[in-house]
Every structure is written in structure tokens, then in C-alpha cells.
Design a protein around this motif. Structure first.
Motif, PDB file in Angstrom:
ATOM      1  N   PRO A   1      -3.136   8.243   3.720  1.00  0.00           N
ATOM      2  CA  PRO A   1      -2.438   7.003   3.367  1.00  0.00           C
ATOM      3  C   PRO A   1      -2.766   5.919   4.400  1.00  0.00           C
ATOM      4  CG  PRO A   1      -0.896   8.669   4.161  1.00  0.00           C
ATOM      5  CD  PRO A   1      -2.241   9.319   4.094  1.00  0.00           C
ATOM      6  N   THR A   2      -2.812   4.682   3.952  1.00  0.00           N
ATOM      7  CA  THR A   2      -3.198   3.590   4.859  1.00  0.00           C
ATOM      8  C   THR A   2      -2.045   2.679   5.246  1.00  0.00           C
ATOM      9  OG1 THR A   2      -3.848   2.231   2.967  1.00  0.00           O
ATOM     10  CG2 THR A   2      -5.578   3.541   4.027  1.00  0.00           C
ATOM     11  N   TRP A   3      -0.892   2.844   4.623  1.00  0.00           N
ATOM     12  CA  TRP A   3       0.226   1.932   4.881  1.00  0.00           C
ATOM     13  C   TRP A   3       0.641   1.938   6.346  1.00  0.00           C
ATOM     14  CZ3 TRP A   3       4.611   3.747   7.052  1.00  0.00           C
ATOM     15  CH2 TRP A   3       4.833   5.129   6.987  1.00  0.00           C
ATOM     16  N   TRP A   4       0.606   3.088   6.990  1.00  0.00           N
ATOM     17  CA  TRP A   4       1.066   3.193   8.371  1.00  0.00           C
ATOM     18  C   TRP A   4       0.179   2.396   9.321  1.00  0.00           C
ATOM     19  CZ3 TRP A   4      -2.320   5.168  11.863  1.00  0.00           C
ATOM     20  CH2 TRP A   4      -3.412   5.868  11.342  1.00  0.00           C
TER      21      TRP A   4
ATOM     22  N   THR B   1       0.829  -1.211   0.000  1.00  0.00           N
ATOM     23  CA  THR B   1       0.000   0.000   0.000  1.00  0.00           C
ATOM     24  C   THR B   1       0.862   1.259   0.000  1.00  0.00           C
ATOM     25  OG1 THR B   1      -0.253  -0.096   2.404  1.00  0.00           O
ATOM     26  CG2 THR B   1      -2.024  -1.059   1.092  1.00  0.00           C
ATOM     27  N   LEU B   2       2.048   1.187   0.579  1.00  0.00           N
ATOM     28  CA  LEU B   2       2.968   2.320   0.510  1.00  0.00           C
ATOM     29  C   LEU B   2       3.423   2.543  -0.931  1.00  0.00           C
ATOM     30  CD1 LEU B   2       4.731   4.529   1.777  1.00  0.00           C
ATOM     31  CD2 LEU B   2       6.438   2.766   2.256  1.00  0.00           C
TER      32      LEU B   2
ATOM     33  N   SER C   1       1.952   1.567  -3.676  1.00  0.00           N
ATOM     34  CA  SER C   1       0.858   1.898  -4.592  1.00  0.00           C
ATOM     35  C   SER C   1       0.204   3.236  -4.260  1.00  0.00           C
ATOM     36  CB  SER C   1      -0.204   0.795  -4.571  1.00  0.00           C
ATOM     37  OG  SER C   1      -0.898   0.801  -3.332  1.00  0.00           O
ATOM     38  N   GLY C   2       0.502   3.785  -3.080  1.00  0.00           N
ATOM     39  CA  GLY C   2      -0.084   5.065  -2.700  1.00  0.00           C
ATOM     40  C   GLY C   2      -1.551   4.972  -2.309  1.00  0.00           C
ATOM     41  N   THR C   3      -1.983   3.816  -1.809  1.00  0.00           N
ATOM     42  CA  THR C   3      -3.380   3.620  -1.421  1.00  0.00           C
ATOM     43  C   THR C   3      -3.768   4.589  -0.297  1.00  0.00           C
ATOM     44  OG1 THR C   3      -3.243   1.292  -2.005  1.00  0.00           O
ATOM     45  CG2 THR C   3      -5.073   1.941  -0.593  1.00  0.00           C
ATOM     46  N   THR C   4      -4.925   5.222  -0.454  1.00  0.00           N
ATOM     47  CA  THR C   4      -5.428   6.162   0.552  1.00  0.00           C
ATOM     48  C   THR C   4      -6.889   5.864   0.851  1.00  0.00           C
ATOM     49  OG1 THR C   4      -6.135   7.765  -1.118  1.00  0.00           O
ATOM     50  CG2 THR C   4      -3.885   8.005  -0.270  1.00  0.00           C
ATOM     51  N   THR C   5      -7.386   6.501   1.911  1.00  0.00           N
ATOM     52  CA  THR C   5      -8.810   6.385   2.224  1.00  0.00           C
ATOM     53  C   THR C   5      -9.609   7.183   1.199  1.00  0.00           C
ATOM     54  OG1 THR C   5      -8.734   8.297   3.714  1.00  0.00           O
ATOM     55  CG2 THR C   5      -8.371   6.120   4.702  1.00  0.00           C
TER      56      THR C   5
END
Length: 164
Positions: free
Chosen positions: A133-136, A120-121, A123-127
Motif C-alpha cells: 500500500p502507498t497511502w502511508w 490512496t487509502l 482506493s487501495g492503491t498499491t505498488t
């Protein structure tokens, strides 16, 4: 005779306590956010933007934050319907086997979450609403499950040695 068991100490216990406290803070924050959003909706007919995203993230992190501490304190549900009559040493060995199963499950979940955080980091996935960002959050989940696996390993070894 089994040695008395007090609150566990050491770095794993400190991490488990820290994660549990952070989980409690996240749960409190989600409760306050929910209250604020409901009041705001009542007063202005508009909720806090992205409230459901923040509550989802906070609640999930809270639950994962409690797992290591719960495992370390053996506060999970134990059912001994069929083994209560067995000698304590046999029950300790049975519990050690199941603790090892939990170590394996938590370890697999930690590894999969770590992989998911990296993906997800990259790919830059976000809400959807707030674009957070959701990776964290996924990475924190990986840390929580890794700490849970280590806490389970602590009990696996302790029970296998007959010190349950």
C-alpha cells in the motif's frame, strides 16, 4: 545586535530532527538494498523483487524527511546578489517574506499530500510488483511538509522581528 543562534529546541525541532534521522535511515536502507540487489543480480541474474519500488519510496521519504530540519537550520541556499548592500534589518524582512512564501508552498504540498494519502487509502492503491500500500508513504510526506511549513513559520516570525 542579533542574539546568538544555537540549534533550535522544542517540539518542532524534535520532530524535524526525528524526520531527518528517519530520512537518513531510509537513505541508508535504500543504499544497502541497491547494493544487495546488484550483488544478487550479479550472482543469480535475478534482482531483489520490487527493488525499484522500495528505492523509490525510500529515496522520496528520505528527501522529504530532510526538508524540515534543513529549513529549521537555514541550510538552504541564500542568494543576496542584489541585497547584500542593504541594511541587515531590510535583508531580514526580505528573507521573512521569502520564508513566508516557502511556508505557503510547504503548507499547500502538505495539504495535497494528506488528501492524496486519504484517497490512496480509500482506493487501495498499491505498488505494482510487491503490492505494498502507498497511502502511508504519502501520509509521511504530508507530515514532513507540514513540519517544514512550521519550521518556515518559525523563521518567518524570527526574521520579521529582526532576530535573524
Amino acid at each position: 545586535m542579533a542574539e546568538p543562534f544555537g540549534p533550535p529546541r522544542g517540539p518542532v525541532a524534535g520532530l524535524a530532527r526525528g524526520l531527518a534521522l528517519a530520512g537518513g535511515a531510509a537513505l541508508l536502507a535504500t543504499a544497502l538494498l541497491t547494493t544487495w540487489s546488484v550483488v544478487q543480480r550479479w550472482l543469480t541474474r535475478q534482482p531483489v523483487p520490487g527493488d525499484f519500488e522500495l528505492v523509490s519510496l525510500g529515496s522520496g521519504l528520505a528527501v522529504m524527511g530532510f526538508l524540515a530540519y534543513g529549513t529549521l537550520m537555514r541550510s538552504n541556499i541564500l542568494v543576496d546578489s542584489f541585497t547584500g548592500w542593504l541594511p541587515r534589518r531590510v535583508n531580514d524582512l526580505i528573507d521573512a517574506v521569502w520564508a513566508l512564501v516557502w511556508v505557503g508552498a510547504a503548507g499547500v504540498l502538505a495539504e495535497r499530500l494528506l488528501l492524496g494519502a486519504r484517497e490512496t487509502l480509500s482506493s487501495g492503491t498499491t505498488t505494482m510488483v510487491l503490492g505494498l500500500p502507498t497511502w502511508w508513504a504519502i501520509g509521511l510526506g504530508a507530515l514532513a511538509f507540514a513540519a517544514t511549513a512550521v519550521a518556515g513559520l518559525y523563521w518567518t516570525l524570527r526574521l520579521a522581528r529582526g532576530r535573524g
